[in-house]
Design an enzyme around this catalytic site. Sequence first.
Site, PDB file in Angstrom:
ATOM      1  N   ASN A   1       0.866  -1.174   0.000  1.00  0.00           N
ATOM      2  CA  ASN A   1       0.000   0.000   0.000  1.00  0.00           C
ATOM      3  C   ASN A   1       0.906   1.228   0.000  1.00  0.00           C
ATOM      4  O   ASN A   1       1.511   1.560   1.019  1.00  0.00           O
ATOM      5  CB  ASN A   1      -0.892  -0.029   1.246  1.00  0.00           C
TER       6      ASN A   1
ATOM      7  N   ARG B   1      -2.437  -2.196  -3.495  1.00  0.00           N
ATOM      8  CA  ARG B   1      -3.732  -1.586  -3.218  1.00  0.00           C
ATOM      9  C   ARG B   1      -3.795  -0.295  -4.027  1.00  0.00           C
ATOM     10  O   ARG B   1      -2.931   0.577  -3.888  1.00  0.00           O
ATOM     11  CB  ARG B   1      -3.836  -1.263  -1.729  1.00  0.00           C
TER      12      ARG B   1
ATOM     13  N   HIS C   1     -13.027   1.573   0.004  1.00  0.00           N
ATOM     14  CA  HIS C   1     -12.939   0.484   0.993  1.00  0.00           C
ATOM     15  C   HIS C   1     -13.489  -0.823   0.427  1.00  0.00           C
ATOM     16  O   HIS C   1     -13.864  -1.722   1.182  1.00  0.00           O
ATOM     17  CB  HIS C   1     -13.755   0.795   2.275  1.00  0.00           C
TER      18      HIS C   1
ATOM     19  N   ARG D   1     -13.019  13.935   8.193  1.00  0.00           N
ATOM     20  CA  ARG D   1     -13.896  14.306   7.064  1.00  0.00           C
ATOM     21  C   ARG D   1     -15.313  14.582   7.544  1.00  0.00           C
ATOM     22  O   ARG D   1     -15.818  13.897   8.439  1.00  0.00           O
ATOM     23  CB  ARG D   1     -13.938  13.179   6.024  1.00  0.00           C
TER      24      ARG D   1
ATOM     25  N   GLU E   1      -7.394  -6.453   4.491  1.00  0.00           N
ATOM     26  CA  GLU E   1      -7.271  -6.095   3.074  1.00  0.00           C
ATOM     27  C   GLU E   1      -6.062  -6.759   2.431  1.00  0.00           C
ATOM     28  O   GLU E   1      -6.084  -7.123   1.263  1.00  0.00           O
ATOM     29  CB  GLU E   1      -7.190  -4.568   2.936  1.00  0.00           C
TER      30      GLU E   1
END
Length: 396
Positions: free
Chosen positions: A8, A89, A178, A239, A382
Amino acid sequence: MAKIMAVNAGSSSLKFQLLDMPEEKLITSGVVERIGMKDSVFTIKLNGEKIEQITDIENHSVAVKMLLEKLIDLNIIASFDEIEGVGHRIVHGASVITNSCIITEKEIAVLESIIDLGPLHLGPNLTGIKAFREILPTVKQVGVFDTAFHQTMAEEAFLYAVPYEWYEFYQVRKYGFHGTSHKFVSARTAEIMGKKPEEVNIIVCHIGNGASICAVKQGKSVDTSMGFTPLEGIPMGTRSGNIDPAIIEYMSNKKNKSVKEITNILNKHSGYIGVSGISSDSRDLVKASSEGNHRAELAIEIQAKRIADYIASYYVYMGGADAIVFTAGIGENAPTTRENIINRVKILGAEIDSERNNCRGVERLISTDSSKIKVYVVPTNEEVMIARDTLSLIHN
Ligand code: ADP
């Protein structure tokens, strides 16, 4: 057995896990941080021990080379060719790349052509791919896309009610993110329930620093809370989630700031940190709230309300749900947050068992035996998902 690297890459960081596949056994993991800055930090974990090295790492290529040489020094691999595949990713595949795939020049060109859709992440993702291609030119690179799982959404779910040409000519639509986590967690939940993914409807609540909810109907994503960018949906660590878009112009005038600056505030200084003024970390808010800080409590409650709204909406959209699942940093580790959310959707027939819910970071059923909707905690992974797709594609 094959050694697969799951990667990642961020703008100044590179996280990695080396897994033995198909056993899904973690061999080692680590992260290179502050790439391109002074005093870069290289950390690798091996057999529970953390090894850290501080040195200047100029760019991602140097980081990759250092990482691979470290694997040899630590006797984890004897030579670079032992790594059979590298899975990356990748944040965005737009509507063009709708599944995990081998990355060739063609895919790199596609990613470069859509970089505007996710400039903060796609650029670094590409840098990571190029660095591994340079150092391991004969090893296949695979892309696993955050947006891919949501490509099954219907037009009515992914289109915004804006001029249609915004979609036709500028690719403005809901993409969702996601996806790798939602796919892994929903599939694992079906497995725990002893069902095939096609037999169940599941609502996945991925609540970490970034957070999104996903409606998984019979194994397919039919709606999700993040949108064109990860800013849409529920409030997160920094956020805002959904707001009236007219606020942007209004605040831009009031503060004499550009749209870019206001959008940055919505991305980086809103959500938990914006409302509480204390922290973007849920642990700090829980502590402050228990000490009577009203704004910390509000930040938590606003998010819980919005998550409950999404659960109710997805319950209706799917025509019912068999399970609600919590995952990611907060979802896996914060029993009070889970209880708060499930209590808000009691009317749907979900009932939390406080004793079962008193757990962190483990896979567990946390609803009562009489609950009509089962509620679970399922830790996300993940990297395993990336390694699975990589293994299956490199052997095709
Ligand atoms: P990211 O989106 O960056 O991957 P994570 O999934 O790591 O985020 O989640 C980070 C959030 O998880 C933080 O708000 C943090 O407070 C929360 N978290 C992590 N561990 C715990 C814990 N033991 N208890 C409560 N919250 C936790």
